[in-house]
Design an enzyme around this catalytic site. Structure first.
Site, PDB file in Angstrom:
ATOM      1  N   GLY A  75       0.748   5.787   0.881  1.00  0.00           N
ATOM      2  CA  GLY A  75       0.049   7.022   1.218  1.00  0.00           C
ATOM      3  C   GLY A  75       0.766   8.147   0.494  1.00  0.00           C
ATOM      4  O   GLY A  75       1.467   7.904  -0.496  1.00  0.00           O
ATOM      5  N   LYS A  76       0.585   9.375   0.988  1.00  0.00           N
ATOM      6  CA  LYS A  76       1.175  10.516   0.304  1.00  0.00           C
ATOM      7  C   LYS A  76       2.703  10.502   0.407  1.00  0.00           C
ATOM      8  O   LYS A  76       3.394  10.821  -0.545  1.00  0.00           O
ATOM      9  CB  LYS A  76       0.625  11.801   0.930  1.00  0.00           C
ATOM     10  CG  LYS A  76       0.169  12.790  -0.096  1.00  0.00           C
ATOM     11  CD  LYS A  76      -0.494  13.955   0.599  1.00  0.00           C
ATOM     12  CE  LYS A  76      -1.182  14.850  -0.418  1.00  0.00           C
ATOM     13  NZ  LYS A  76      -1.988  15.856   0.229  1.00  0.00           N
ATOM     14  N   PHE A  77       3.200  10.152   1.582  1.00  0.00           N
ATOM     15  CA  PHE A  77       4.644  10.249   1.796  1.00  0.00           C
ATOM     16  C   PHE A  77       5.270   8.924   2.216  1.00  0.00           C
ATOM     17  O   PHE A  77       6.383   8.893   2.724  1.00  0.00           O
ATOM     18  CB  PHE A  77       4.940  11.306   2.867  1.00  0.00           C
ATOM     19  CG  PHE A  77       4.365  12.645   2.529  1.00  0.00           C
ATOM     20  CD1 PHE A  77       4.893  13.386   1.480  1.00  0.00           C
ATOM     21  CD2 PHE A  77       3.293  13.161   3.236  1.00  0.00           C
ATOM     22  CE1 PHE A  77       4.365  14.618   1.150  1.00  0.00           C
ATOM     23  CE2 PHE A  77       2.752  14.390   2.908  1.00  0.00           C
ATOM     24  CZ  PHE A  77       3.284  15.121   1.854  1.00  0.00           C
ATOM     25  N   ALA A  78       4.544   7.839   2.033  1.00  0.00           N
ATOM     26  CA  ALA A  78       5.080   6.543   2.450  1.00  0.00           C
ATOM     27  C   ALA A  78       4.683   5.441   1.480  1.00  0.00           C
ATOM     28  O   ALA A  78       3.631   5.501   0.845  1.00  0.00           O
ATOM     29  CB  ALA A  78       4.569   6.201   3.851  1.00  0.00           C
ATOM     30  N   ASP A  95      -6.816   9.534  12.654  1.00  0.00           N
ATOM     31  CA  ASP A  95      -6.898   9.184  11.228  1.00  0.00           C
ATOM     32  C   ASP A  95      -7.474   7.773  11.066  1.00  0.00           C
ATOM     33  O   ASP A  95      -7.038   7.018  10.209  1.00  0.00           O
ATOM     34  CB  ASP A  95      -5.497   9.279  10.593  1.00  0.00           C
ATOM     35  CG  ASP A  95      -5.542   9.400   9.072  1.00  0.00           C
ATOM     36  OD1 ASP A  95      -6.612   9.743   8.525  1.00  0.00           O
ATOM     37  OD2 ASP A  95      -4.501   9.147   8.433  1.00  0.00           O
ATOM     38  N   VAL A 122       4.581   1.108   1.528  1.00  0.00           N
ATOM     39  CA  VAL A 122       4.712  -0.050   2.419  1.00  0.00           C
ATOM     40  C   VAL A 122       4.941  -1.288   1.562  1.00  0.00           C
ATOM     41  O   VAL A 122       4.190  -1.553   0.617  1.00  0.00           O
ATOM     42  CB  VAL A 122       3.455  -0.221   3.304  1.00  0.00           C
ATOM     43  CG1 VAL A 122       3.627  -1.407   4.251  1.00  0.00           C
ATOM     44  CG2 VAL A 122       3.180   1.055   4.098  1.00  0.00           C
ATOM     45  N   GLY A 125       0.847  -1.188   0.000  1.00  0.00           N
ATOM     46  CA  GLY A 125       0.000   0.000   0.000  1.00  0.00           C
ATOM     47  C   GLY A 125       0.882   1.237   0.000  1.00  0.00           C
ATOM     48  O   GLY A 125       2.096   1.140   0.127  1.00  0.00           O
TER      49      GLY A 125
HETATM   50  N1  LIG Z   1       1.704  -3.620   8.900  1.00  0.00           N
HETATM   51  C1  LIG Z   1       1.137  -3.674   7.698  1.00  0.00           C
HETATM   52  N2  LIG Z   1       0.837  -4.866   7.122  1.00  0.00           N
HETATM   53  C2  LIG Z   1       0.245  -4.916   5.905  1.00  0.00           C
HETATM   54  N3  LIG Z   1      -0.082  -3.823   5.174  1.00  0.00           N
HETATM   55  C3  LIG Z   1       0.199  -2.608   5.685  1.00  0.00           C
HETATM   56  C4  LIG Z   1       0.823  -2.469   6.964  1.00  0.00           C
HETATM   57  N4  LIG Z   1       0.963  -1.157   7.235  1.00  0.00           N
HETATM   58  C5  LIG Z   1       0.436  -0.501   6.180  1.00  0.00           C
HETATM   59  N5  LIG Z   1      -0.022  -1.345   5.231  1.00  0.00           N
HETATM   60  C6  LIG Z   1      -0.682  -0.987   3.962  1.00  0.00           C
HETATM   61  O1  LIG Z   1      -0.126   0.214   3.459  1.00  0.00           O
HETATM   62  C7  LIG Z   1      -1.126   1.259   3.419  1.00  0.00           C
HETATM   63  C8  LIG Z   1      -0.479   2.597   3.725  1.00  0.00           C
HETATM   64  O2  LIG Z   1       0.055   2.554   5.047  1.00  0.00           O
HETATM   65  P1  LIG Z   1      -0.085   3.787   6.024  1.00  0.00           P
HETATM   66  O3  LIG Z   1      -1.519   4.170   6.125  1.00  0.00           O
HETATM   67  O4  LIG Z   1       0.629   3.488   7.277  1.00  0.00           O
HETATM   68  O5  LIG Z   1       0.710   4.883   5.145  1.00  0.00           O
HETATM   69  P2  LIG Z   1       0.545   6.462   5.083  1.00  0.00           P
HETATM   70  O6  LIG Z   1       1.455   6.984   4.032  1.00  0.00           O
HETATM   71  O7  LIG Z   1       0.729   7.019   6.436  1.00  0.00           O
HETATM   72  O8  LIG Z   1      -0.939   6.576   4.568  1.00  0.00           O
HETATM   73  P3  LIG Z   1      -1.870   7.885   4.500  1.00  0.00           P
HETATM   74  O9  LIG Z   1      -1.173   8.923   3.654  1.00  0.00           O
HETATM   75  O10 LIG Z   1      -3.159   7.350   3.858  1.00  0.00           O
HETATM   76  O11 LIG Z   1      -2.073   8.300   5.927  1.00  0.00           O
HETATM   77  C9  LIG Z   1      -2.192   0.810   4.426  1.00  0.00           C
HETATM   78  O12 LIG Z   1      -3.442   1.385   4.151  1.00  0.00           O
HETATM   79  C10 LIG Z   1      -2.170  -0.707   4.215  1.00  0.00           C
HETATM   80  O13 LIG Z   1      -2.897  -1.074   3.079  1.00  0.00           O
END
Ligand SMILES: Nc1ncnc2c1ncn2[C@@H]1O[C@H](COP(=O)(O)OP(=O)(O)OP(=O)(O)O)[C@@H](O)[C@H]1O
Length: 355
Positions: free
Chosen positions: A42-45, A156, A47, A40
């Site tokens: 997000g904007k700055f990450a 969030d 995974v 997955g």
């Molecule tokens: N521990 C995990 N195990 C499996 N998938 C994960 C895990 N952590 C995150 N993901 C996947 O990655 C996606 C993005 O992770 P996360 O929400 O922590 O990132 P983010 O960049 O902070 O997102 P946002 O910008 O939406 O807040 C999650 O919605 C999920 O689908």
């Protein structure tokens, strides 16, 4: 596909935690881990799934950018690590295993949640059975209750940030993404503009003080999505969505709630109320009869008239009151006993063993 937009973040850095205990490793990642598919982003990450070479253990590696829009945001990532550390004994929060640093990213090695997002169960043709939904919501409330006890608010919570340990059988929930989480109580009132339009609470839109009750609004939105398959406030555009939120414009028709009992409507209605102080706390929610409807031997208790003591704590950024009467009420009710019991048990995810 539902929107994943964010409001412009005006989050100040004043409320960020800055102390962590986790060692930050600088070894080259590819020497220690085999990276595989993206899980997955997000904007700055981003995974990614990965396996530790030495042990074969699988993790979710969250690569978080240290610089965003030309600004050094390392402090924000350190804060996210600190919040995960503070929640390390919370069984409903994803576990942080280790942290690595590369030129551009801080990389959080997280417990891998193999069952994906509960979001997938909100937009699927086939929604989850009611008994599974209530089991997942009880787990969410348990996790949120423990966070709130340590004065942490997530801010969030949305179906994309509630993951499952397995898909078949349906496992247990793990809360992720503590980037916007804050600790209440230390530096006076917290007011921030953050979140994703269709999941954001009215007090955030109005730049009013944030309390633990803000997370309970999100529980209402998530529950609505799990039982109806619809996002309660999503409009044609951002403006319409904000209007729907601020007017608490929700469709409670029998049609929308056709798959579940009427108690589900009562549960959601108690959470999606505009005034944060009128929302029940996570512990209050645990006693709602809907959540125990599918538990054998459970007599649903009536929803009693609400007194100020029954409402969410917060507003003064303080921990829940140490009122012995409160504790008695929460811990000595038959439902609370089950709540305590559930803390130490692993749900099977099997339809016959929902509780
Ligand atoms: N521990 C995990 N195990 C499996 N998938 C994960 C895990 N952590 C995150 N993901 C996947 O990655 C996606 C993005 O992770 P996360 O929400 O922590 O990132 P983010 O960049 O902070 O997102 P946002 O910008 O939406 O807040 C999650 O919605 C999920 O689908």
């Amino acid at each position: 596909m539902m929107a994943r937009r964010r409001l412009d973040s005006r989050s100040g850095s004043s409320a960020l935690l800055s102390e962590i205990h986790t060692r930050i490793h600088t070894d080259p990642l590819d020497a220690v881990f085999d990276m595989s598919n993206e899980l997955g982003r997000g904007k700055f990450a981003v995974v990614k799934r990965c396996a530790e070479k030495a042990t074969g253990k699988v993790f979710a590696a969250k690569f978080i950018k240290k610089r965003r829009r030309g600004r050094d945001c390392r402090a924000e990532v350190i804060h996210e690590i600190a919040v995960l550390e503070a929640a390390k004994n919370n069984p409903r929060v994803v576990n942080l295993h280790s942290v690595y640093e590369t030129d551009h990213d801080l990389v959080l090695m997280l417990e891998y949640a193999a069952g994906g997002e509960i979001f997938d169960h909100c937009v699927s043709e086939e929604l989850l059975p009611e008994g599974q939904i209530t089991r997942l919501i009880r787990q969410m409330l348990e996790g949120i209750h423990l966070l709130h006890q340590s004065s942490v608010v997530h801010l969030d919570l949305k179906p994309q940030n509630i993951l499952l340990t397995s898909l078949s059988p349906l496992g247990d929930i793990k809360i992720v993404d503590f980037g916007l989480a804050r600790r209440l109580g230390s530096a006076g009132e917290l007011r921030e503009i953050l979140g994703t339009p269709e999941y954001v609470a009215p007090e955030i839109l109005n730049y009013e003080p944030i309390t633990t009750a803000t997370d309970l609004w999100s529980v209402g939105v998530i529950t609505y999505m799990l039982v109806t398959g619809e996002s309660p406030f999503a409009g044609e555009d951002k403006q319409e969505t904000f209007l729907n939120v601020s007017q608490v414009n929700v469709d409670y028709s029998r049609e929308a709630f056709s798959r579940v009992s009427e108690l589900a409507v009562d549960f959601v209605q108690k959470l999606l109320v505009k005034a944060p102080e009128d929302r029940p706390s996570a512990a209050d929610c645990m006693t709602h009869p809907w959540l125990w409807l599918h538990c054998p031997g459970s007599d649903p208790i009536p929803v009693t008239p609400r007194t100020p003591r029954e409402r969410s704590f917060g507003g003064k950024w303080s921990a829940p009151p140490e009122d012995p009467e409160d504790k008695e009420n929460i811990l000595d009710s038959p439902h609370a006993k089950r709540f305590r019991f559930e803390e130490g048990m692993s749900a099977t995810g099997d339809g016959d063993h929902l509780c």
